[in-house]
Design an enzyme around this catalytic site. Sequence first.
Site, mmCIF file in Angstrom:
data_model
loop_
_atom_site.group_PDB
_atom_site.id
_atom_site.type_symbol
_atom_site.label_atom_id
_atom_site.label_comp_id
_atom_site.label_asym_id
_atom_site.label_seq_id
_atom_site.Cartn_x
_atom_site.Cartn_y
_atom_site.Cartn_z
ATOM 1 N N HIS A 159 -10.406 -3.760 3.325
ATOM 2 C CA HIS A 159 -9.330 -4.082 4.267
ATOM 3 C C HIS A 159 -9.703 -5.397 4.955
ATOM 4 O O HIS A 159 -10.890 -5.690 5.121
ATOM 5 C CB HIS A 159 -9.261 -2.946 5.285
ATOM 6 C CG HIS A 159 -8.138 -3.022 6.260
ATOM 7 N ND1 HIS A 159 -8.182 -3.816 7.370
ATOM 8 C CD2 HIS A 159 -6.940 -2.391 6.286
ATOM 9 C CE1 HIS A 159 -7.060 -3.668 8.056
ATOM 10 N NE2 HIS A 159 -6.281 -2.814 7.419
ATOM 11 N N LYS A 174 -6.239 7.337 13.026
ATOM 12 C CA LYS A 174 -6.106 7.787 11.634
ATOM 13 C C LYS A 174 -6.668 9.194 11.475
ATOM 14 O O LYS A 174 -6.609 9.770 10.398
ATOM 15 C CB LYS A 174 -6.825 6.823 10.695
ATOM 16 C CG LYS A 174 -6.176 5.431 10.690
ATOM 17 C CD LYS A 174 -6.785 4.547 9.650
ATOM 18 C CE LYS A 174 -6.515 3.088 9.870
ATOM 19 N NZ LYS A 174 -5.131 2.713 9.637
ATOM 20 N N CYS A 231 -2.862 -4.918 4.221
ATOM 21 C CA CYS A 231 -3.989 -5.671 4.776
ATOM 22 C C CYS A 231 -5.162 -5.680 3.800
ATOM 23 O O CYS A 231 -6.336 -5.575 4.215
ATOM 24 C CB CYS A 231 -4.439 -5.117 6.130
ATOM 25 S SG CYS A 231 -3.141 -5.165 7.348
ATOM 26 N N ASP A 255 -16.996 0.927 6.684
ATOM 27 C CA ASP A 255 -15.687 0.995 7.322
ATOM 28 C C ASP A 255 -15.147 2.384 7.022
ATOM 29 O O ASP A 255 -14.712 2.676 5.908
ATOM 30 C CB ASP A 255 -14.794 -0.106 6.738
ATOM 31 C CG ASP A 255 -13.348 0.041 7.161
ATOM 32 O OD1 ASP A 255 -12.989 1.078 7.758
ATOM 33 O OD2 ASP A 255 -12.556 -0.882 6.884
HETATM 34 N N1 C6P Z 1 -5.280 0.464 7.846
HETATM 35 C C1 C6P Z 1 -3.174 1.009 6.795
HETATM 36 O O1 C6P Z 1 -1.967 1.214 6.810
HETATM 37 P P1 C6P Z 1 -7.311 -0.362 12.918
HETATM 38 O O2 C6P Z 1 -5.991 -1.023 12.710
HETATM 39 O O3 C6P Z 1 -8.287 -1.220 13.677
HETATM 40 O O4 C6P Z 1 -7.195 1.011 13.475
HETATM 41 O O5 C6P Z 1 -7.930 -0.126 11.448
HETATM 42 C C2 C6P Z 1 -8.103 -1.198 10.580
HETATM 43 C C3 C6P Z 1 -8.471 -0.677 9.228
HETATM 44 C C4 C6P Z 1 -9.743 -0.934 8.754
HETATM 45 N N2 C6P Z 1 -10.149 -0.441 7.581
HETATM 46 C C5 C6P Z 1 -9.348 0.289 6.790
HETATM 47 C C6 C6P Z 1 -9.873 0.819 5.496
HETATM 48 C C7 C6P Z 1 -8.049 0.562 7.219
HETATM 49 O O6 C6P Z 1 -7.264 1.309 6.434
HETATM 50 C C8 C6P Z 1 -7.589 0.052 8.444
HETATM 51 C C9 C6P Z 1 -6.169 0.239 8.879
HETATM 52 C C10 C6P Z 1 -3.874 0.703 8.103
HETATM 53 O O7 C6P Z 1 -3.836 1.064 5.762
HETATM 54 C C11 C6P Z 1 -3.202 -0.402 8.845
HETATM 55 S S1 C6P Z 1 -3.334 -1.939 8.016
#
Ligand code: C6P
Length: 420
Positions: free
Chosen positions: A137, A240, A378, A214
């Site tokens: 990501h 999540k 992303c 991650d």
């Molecule tokens: N993925 C998706 O729809 P945040 O936004 O900080 O809570 O998480 C970022 C992030 C980092 N690593 C991974 C593997 C992720 O999946 C995500 C967030 C969401 O897949 C929003 S792009």
Amino acid sequence: MIAIEKTTEISATGAGWDVERVREDFPVLTQTVNGKPLVYLDNAASAQVPQIVIERGAKYLREEHSNIHRGVHYLSQRATSAYEGAREKVRRFINAREARECIFVRGCTEGVNLVASAYGRKFVSEGDEIIVSEMEHHSNIVPWQMLCEERGARLRVLPMNDAGELMLDELDALLGERTKMVAVGHISNALGTINPIKEIAARAHKFGVPVLVDGAQGAPHLPLDVQDLDCDFYVISGHKMFAPTGSGVVYGKAELLEKMNPYHGGGSMIRTVTFERSTYADIPDKFEAGTPAIASQIGLGAAIDYLNSLDRRAAHAHEQDLLDYATRRLNSIEGVRIIGTAREKASVLAFVIEDVHPHDVGTILDQEGIAVRAGHHCAQPVMQHFKVSATVRASFAFYNTKYEVDKLISGVNKVVEVLG
Ligand code: C6P
């Protein structure tokens, strides 16, 4: 049966999982969208929040709201104890050695930035290298890229094959004396691949290189034991894993966190301040400047309680059943191509339909009340690997049903009929 390394082995029998009962815990699922019952298949973006977590946040706001760590008064002490209680729940959830190894952050993005900045400014210099994987990501690429630019270091990429599996043998060739970090996702949000973290950590540690995981998509689906994985950092986003937005965690081994620079400067993270110099508090406070997202982190603690109250093996098996069923049915539709066919997968199903833009698929499915995500998720390097600009992604949680998968399949059939 899927075996996700030794400590994360889960038996896959969906039997005994009362999905209708579990759905009652999630008030949001009862609504209609565009006149149709909501089918929520965007759990990898944000999972829904159970009533018990909503109530815990409301209780804090109703009865305990005040600032933490500062006040001697009753409310502040209650808030502090709830906040620190949540930290201990996180510790147990991931099996960290000590609660002070769990730093509260707003989410994964902030967590990776914290480590890239606080570790990187201390330990990374010109000519050093950071390894990320091709399926990361952006949150686990860009902070490292920024660090590399600042320090004159170099970003190296561990490639994947066309199934979306990391080519682990390449890792040994990438690792070397200049490597300062391996940063890799536990589960790919764009492909669903479950990566063999324990093995990656073992290989990196042979070179004395720390590993950041991650865990944005790992924490909601897999039982976690950071000691057994032997990762050095594990980063989590609360929203999540059935908690409110604004909650999250960086786990780090104490010996590393203690050596790292602070991330943000300000209140709560200091020991002493003069105009000449400041000294810093011990971990975790050193990394928690300012007033944190108290209600959200207490909510994360409640979400962990909720998850612990479930039969997580059965929940996982149910998710795997949904994934297998949906994969089979999607594969039988002409013109559909699944992106991400790794042997070890979590309940993320990404696909494209020949000659149809994923956004059009998302829009038509929305008219049917079905929430999926369409876009690059992303993870633009993943799109580049598979030579697509975007995909449609359905991501399942333990409260989804086979009936909802059927709805998704009818929706996709409709798209193919109209636009394919
Ligand atoms: N993925 C998706 O729809 P945040 O936004 O900080 O809570 O998480 C970022 C992030 C980092 N690593 C991974 C593997 C992720 O999946 C995500 C967030 C969401 O897949 C929003 S792009």
